[in-house]
Design a protein around this motif. Structure first.
Motif, PDB file in Angstrom:
ATOM      1  N   VAL B  13      -4.666  52.582   8.631  1.00 47.76           N
ATOM      2  CA  VAL B  13      -5.101  52.575   7.234  1.00 47.76           C
ATOM      3  C   VAL B  13      -5.886  51.313   6.874  1.00 47.76           C
ATOM      4  O   VAL B  13      -6.290  51.166   5.735  1.00 47.76           O
ATOM      5  N   HIS B  14      -6.079  50.453   7.834  1.00 49.64           N
ATOM      6  CA  HIS B  14      -6.851  49.245   7.547  1.00 49.64           C
ATOM      7  C   HIS B  14      -8.060  49.115   8.478  1.00 49.64           C
ATOM      8  O   HIS B  14      -8.580  48.033   8.666  1.00 49.64           O
ATOM      9  N   GLY B  16     -11.094  50.848   8.229  1.00 47.74           N
ATOM     10  CA  GLY B  16     -12.101  51.688   7.582  1.00 47.74           C
ATOM     11  C   GLY B  16     -11.459  52.460   6.441  1.00 47.74           C
ATOM     12  O   GLY B  16     -10.290  52.244   6.114  1.00 47.74           O
ATOM     13  N   GLU B 216     -18.902  46.916   6.703  1.00 48.06           N
ATOM     14  CA  GLU B 216     -17.821  46.059   6.196  1.00 48.06           C
ATOM     15  C   GLU B 216     -17.743  44.888   7.158  1.00 48.06           C
ATOM     16  O   GLU B 216     -17.489  45.076   8.350  1.00 48.06           O
ATOM     17  N   ARG B 246     -18.634  45.219   1.672  1.00 51.93           N
ATOM     18  CA  ARG B 246     -17.378  44.487   1.475  1.00 51.93           C
ATOM     19  C   ARG B 246     -17.209  43.449   2.589  1.00 51.93           C
ATOM     20  O   ARG B 246     -17.646  43.682   3.722  1.00 51.93           O
ATOM     21  N   LYS B 248     -14.101  41.505   4.461  1.00 48.81           N
ATOM     22  CA  LYS B 248     -12.641  41.481   4.563  1.00 48.81           C
ATOM     23  C   LYS B 248     -12.230  40.240   5.338  1.00 48.81           C
ATOM     24  O   LYS B 248     -12.638  40.060   6.496  1.00 48.81           O
ATOM     25  N   GLY B 297      -7.378  40.887   3.804  1.00 45.04           N
ATOM     26  CA  GLY B 297      -6.736  41.999   4.526  1.00 45.04           C
ATOM     27  C   GLY B 297      -5.318  41.691   4.906  1.00 45.04           C
ATOM     28  O   GLY B 297      -4.843  40.584   4.775  1.00 45.04           O
TER      29      GLY B 297
END
Lengths: 727, 297
Positions: B13-14, B16, B216, B246, B248, B297
């Protein structure tokens, strides 16, 4: 007013608790913390003695009349009170102390045949089954109660009686049925009037508001949201504690039910939004204060018949107040589907990841599908009640008693013991299914027999009066007077059974790490071969991992279980299956010897449709895929799935989006009920060592929540074990 | 065509957008001091041995044709010089003490795994290729991306950017989002920290940004290595010229120490320290001064 609520919280939290006594979470009900106003009625001992004497003096008549009169006696003599810290009254007789005098266990034992008694004795002792008469799954017709109030419900029952009497003289049973309702509701109205008068005599600020609210309820239907909440509370309290019927939903979608009253109160200027929030808060605290182990359910969300979503301003207000209070009881079910707004679901998911794990999501479309599948007409299937832990039923039309819990591992353990050491896998598997068949058939026979006296043992006077089909038929609503009177079989240990079958097949017959005789010996010695046990535990063929072979085994077992669904019961209805173990994954587990999957004797089994603790090695997507492999939409009563996630998977916007993604995916694929535990093992270990620092840490158990500090260490260890596999 | 796969991660879940399955490809041109996937560095198969899980059952001894596993007075020993990376021992290790990294798989085999979780991908989740460095297995990576595109699966490529530009030109049409690492802005410093200069990496970034690719940027933040104001300002100014959607910031952690030990490798960044929440927030604020959308993140 919220400030006022905060000041009153200490009183509310301890409303029913004797804070000097240790709290026992497994004790079904809490304690009388409130000593009561002695001038208003009896204490427990006086009530019991008085009631015994009263019942003894009653003429020999139908139990429905005896129960109604005893019920009225209790209501007329119970201690009552109101307190300056609460908008809801104090009623003394919580904890069902008088249950033995209200229900008739003697009749049950008299009616039970010798065969049934022997069957029950044999298989209960071995931990294969648990069977009892169940009165814990009722939901009244809340809409009728809102529309008519208690006086209107009584008047309507009298009207049904008059119409029937005009057509033909009533039979003895019919007379007793209507007498029971009239005695019951007259007593309820007397109690409310007594509470009103008591409030009117008090001088603190809340008293006048309380008296006015109760006065309205003596006259008719509630007109404000506060009166509506008072009606729900009174019905719930009296039904649960005096009438001995658990009320398994507060309202039929509480947000939807409250919305018209809430809007009217605001528009009329009767109350401010803050005052209405506070009423919701005081209401929720009543159930938090009771703290019964199973949790008190209510549900939110769902759809209107035109397909639009029922989520409204009150839905968010309830969540916000609940969040502010930081409580876990009531437990809240969320009826959701494609039309449920992301914002609503995200609000709840965010609460869950912050530790409010007492939410269950119910896929509305799947639940409706189960109703249609069993022949419920579409016009009745669209608006169903969610009740209990994960169950669904026709609103105001169906009562499903849940008397029969079945341990799927029992038949497997016996199959191993009953086959020779030269047996092949097919022979053992066949024996397992034959044993399972014996349990299902035998259990159903016993249930049919004992449920034939369901209404005699405990007639549902309060409930029946709210149900129109019951009134029209003059038959007890819970027994056979509703549109549909069903019986539920709850299966326990599904995942462990699948894993055990797979381990047996792999260890003995395919990979040949031991002979059947050796395995039996090792199991008899509670896994005396540690290396083989590690092998068993680490086999990849586990339920809940999305493994094709294990899932095929699971599907076969599931199909077999579901073949008993639809079997007629003795009350004109039929049997439904629920993939839900309640607390029996612990109870049965304690009686079950070591099993081939690596489980030690006495350890808990898997719960609901979930993997064995710690065996969900392929993460949540594997767990969901396994659950879907056994087709949740075929389980007519319900299907509970527990997901455990590491907190890193749920953090930030991405985590929230992922949780929402899981919910959406599960719904779209035909999932049923799902609940989350979001932890990391380190926190849990720390909480185990420093319970004082984690007073409010709660975990989802099996359809309800428990405080971590109240859980037995063995149960905590299992949670930690599972959490350790999450990273 | 086959590729060498280190591992899969489901419910990623982290990596993309949305819920994804991350496919880790083996082999990487960089040698970052803080690398948290040491099992992905070299392309050839590797065996990890977790001593604490071994139950001394001896199954590996019987399975190994090269005699790499032995049992002596001190219990199990592994002679890595004899290991040819066949993975037979890991297959029989029921205690999961041995883990094999480096499975050779076809595109169809990888896609079969990815598609198992298709119901969870929704509108923006899907497959992420990571490593190691996916571009180090260029043809296989391209084939996987094409296969995912045909299957309607969203794709993300987690890359260090150190590959020939024509390769990125070939990959770009098949990638829905690049997860692009910028580890340092100064090439000499970059070389000192990762073993490679960053000129090509920065040039490829400019190229991809110019194509309109969704990017990203990921910056691992390591105190003393790249968290100074000058470095952050340098990165910020560079990105400001072609802002990604973005940025991160990823805090360095030492979770990989166990993996280094299991591979009998010394962690190259043993002396590194971890950033705390305040350091992360400070760095994020510094980058935001350059008009960037920054998340921690």
């Amino acid at each position: 007013m919220l400030e006022e609520l905060k000041k009153d919280l200490s009183f509310l939290k301890n409303k029913y608790h004797d804070t000097a006594a240790p709290f026992d979470p497994f004790f079904r009900m809490a304690y009388h913390g409130w000593p009561g106003d002695a001038s208003t009625g009896f204490d427990d001992a006086e009530m019991e003695a008085g009631l015994k004497e009263y019942i003894a003096a009653l003429p020999d008549t139908a139990h429905v009349i005896i129960k109604a009169k005893a019920f009225a006696y209790i209501l007329d003599h119970m201690r009552i009170g109101i307190d300056e810290h609460d908008y809801f009254p104090l009623l003394y007789n919580w904890n069902r102390p008088l249950r033995p005098l209200l229900v008739e266990p003697w009749r049950l034992s008299r009616e039970k045949s010798k065969e049934s008694a022997h069957y029950l004795w044999k298989y209960s002792k071995s931990g294969d089954i648990a069977i009892w008469l169940d009165y814990d799954h009722s939901v009244p017709d809340w809409h009728a109660l809102y529309a008519l109030g208690f006086p209107g419900i009584l008047a309507r029952a009298r009207q049904y009686r008059a119409e029937r009497e005009a057509a033909a003289p009533l039979t003895v049973d019919q007379t007793a049925y209507f007498d029971g309702i009239e005695i019951t509701y007259e007593a309820i109205l007397r109690l409310i009037a007594r509470l009103r008068d008591y409030a009117a005599g008090c001088s603190f600020p809340k008293a006048a508001e309380i008296a006015a609210c109760l006065d309205r309820l003596t006259l008719g239907a509630p007109e404000t949201m506060y009166e509506q909440l008072m009606l729900i509370f009174l019905y719930w309290f009296i039904s649960e504690s005096i009438d001995v019927f658990q009320v398994r939903s507060l309202g039929s979608g509480l947000d939807h039910d409250l919305f018209p009253f809430y809007t009217r109160d605001l528009e009329s200027g009767r109350y401010t939004a803050e005052q209405l929030d506070a009423f919701i808060g005081y209401f929720l605290m009543q159930f938090s204060a009771i703290g019964n182990y199973w949790g008190q359910p209510l549900y939110l969300g769902g759809s209107h018949r035109d397909g639009s979503c029922k989520v409204n301003a009150v839905s968010y207000r309830i969540l916000d107040v609940y969040d502010t209070l930081g409580i876990y009881n009531p437990k809240i079910q969320i009826k959701y589907g494609k039309n449920t707004p992301d914002r609503f679901l995200e609000t709840i998911l965010d609460m869950i990841r912050r530790g409010h794990s007492s939410f269950v999501f119910i896929c509305e479309e799947t639940a409706r599908r189960t109703l249609l599948d069993r022949g419920v007409p579409p016009e009745r299937a669209w608006d169903f009640d969610v009740k209990g832990c994960y169950e669904y039923a026709i609103r105001a039309g169906e009562f499903s008693a849940a008397p029969f819990y079945l341990n799927l591992l029992g038949p497997l353990v016996r199959a191993l013991n009953e086959t020779g050491d030269d047996a092949d896998y097919a022979a053992i598997e066949a024996r397992f299914y034959a044993n399972l068949d014996t349990l299902f058939r035998g259990g159903i026979e016993v249930c049919n027999e004992i449920e034939s006296v369901l209404r005699e043992v405990n007639p549902s006077n309060m409930l029946s009066a709210t149900i129109t089909t019951s009134l029209a038929r003059a038959r007890d609503a819970y027994h056979d007077g509703a549109e549909c009177n069903t019986t539920v079989i709850l299966t326990s240990g599904f995942g462990t059974t699948v894993d055990a079958l797979m381990a047996l097949k792999k260890l003995v017959f395919e990979e040949k790490h031991c002979t059947l005789g050796e395995l039996k010996q090792i199991l008899a010695e509670n896994w005396s071969d540690a290396a083989l046990r590690v092998r068993a535990l680490n086999l990849p063929q586990k339920f809940g991992c999305g493994d094709g072979e294990a899932d095929a085994c699971a599907k076969k077992l599931s199909d077999f279980i579901l073949s008993y669904q639809g079997t007629p019961n003795s009350r004109g209805g039929y049997y439904k299956i629920e993939m839900h173990s309640a607390r029996h994954y612990i109870v049965f587990g304690a009686k079950t010897p070591a099993t081939p999957d690596g489980r030690l004797a006495g350890e808990e089994t898997s719960k609901n449709a979930s993997p064995v603790q710690g065996m969900d090695r392929n993460g949540v997507t594997g767990t969901i895929r396994s659950a879907l492999a056994i087709e949740p939409w075929r389980y007519w009563e319900g299907f509970g799935l527990d997901l455990m996630l590491h907190e890193t998977a749920a953090k930030g916007d991405e985590g929230l989006a992922a949780l929402l993604g899981l919910l959406r995916a599960y719904d779209a694929a035909g999932g049923s009920s799902v609940q989350f535990n979001i932890f990391d093992a380190e926190t849990l270990r720390d909480a185990q060592q420093h319970p004082d620092q984690y007073q409010n840490l709660q975990v989802r158990i099996c359809g309800w929540n428990a405080l971590w500090r109240d859980m037995p260490k063995a149960e905590q260890d299992k949670f930690i074990e599972r959490a350790e596999n999450l990273l | 065509m086959t590729g060498i796969i280190t591992d899969f991660k489901r419910f990623a879940v982290h990596d993309g957008d949305g819920i994804r399955t991350t496919v880790f490809l083996k082999g990487c041109p960089l040698r970052c001091l803080w690398c948290h996937n040491p099992e992905s560095l070299i392309r050839r198969p590797q065996l990890a041995y977790l001593t604490e899980k071994c139950i001394d059952c001896g199954a590996c001894v019987a399975a190994c044709p090269k005699g790499a596993h032995q049992f002596g007075e001190n219990g199990h020993t592994l002679d890595r010089t004899r290991c040819d990376g066949c993975g037979d021992c890991a297959a029989v290790c029921t205690a999961k003490a041995l883990k094999f990294y480096g499975r050779e798989m076809t595109v169809d085999e990888v896609m079969a795994v990815v598609l198992e979780d298709r119901i969870f991908y929704g509108t923006n989740g899907g497959m992420t290729l990571s490593g190691g460095e996916p571009t180090a297995q260029a043809e296989f990576t391209l084939a996987l991306l094409e296969a995912a595109g045909k299957a309607g699966i969203n794709t993300a490529l987690d890359t260090c950017g150190d590959a020939p530009q024509p390769l990125f030109a070939a990959l770009a049409p098949h990638v829905d989002c690049f997860l692009y690492d910028i580890k340092h802005i100064d090439s000499d410093r970059h070389r000192a920290l990762t073993g490679r200069p960053n000129d090509r990496i920065l040039e490829n970034y400019r190229f991809l940004a110019g194509t309109g690719a969704q990017i990203e940027v990921r910056i691992p933040l390591i105190p003393g290595c790249n968290d100074d104001t000058a470095t952050l300002d340098g990165i910020g100014a560079f990105l400001n010229a072609a802002p990604p959607r973005r940025v991160k910031l990823l805090p360095y952690h030492s979770y990989a120490d166990g993996k280094y030990a299991a591979l009998d490798l010394a962690p190259p960044g043993a002396a590194l320290t971890f950033p705390d929440a305040a350091q992360m927030a400070l760095a994020a604020d510094r980058l935001r001064r350059h008009g960037l959308n920054v998340v921690v993140g």
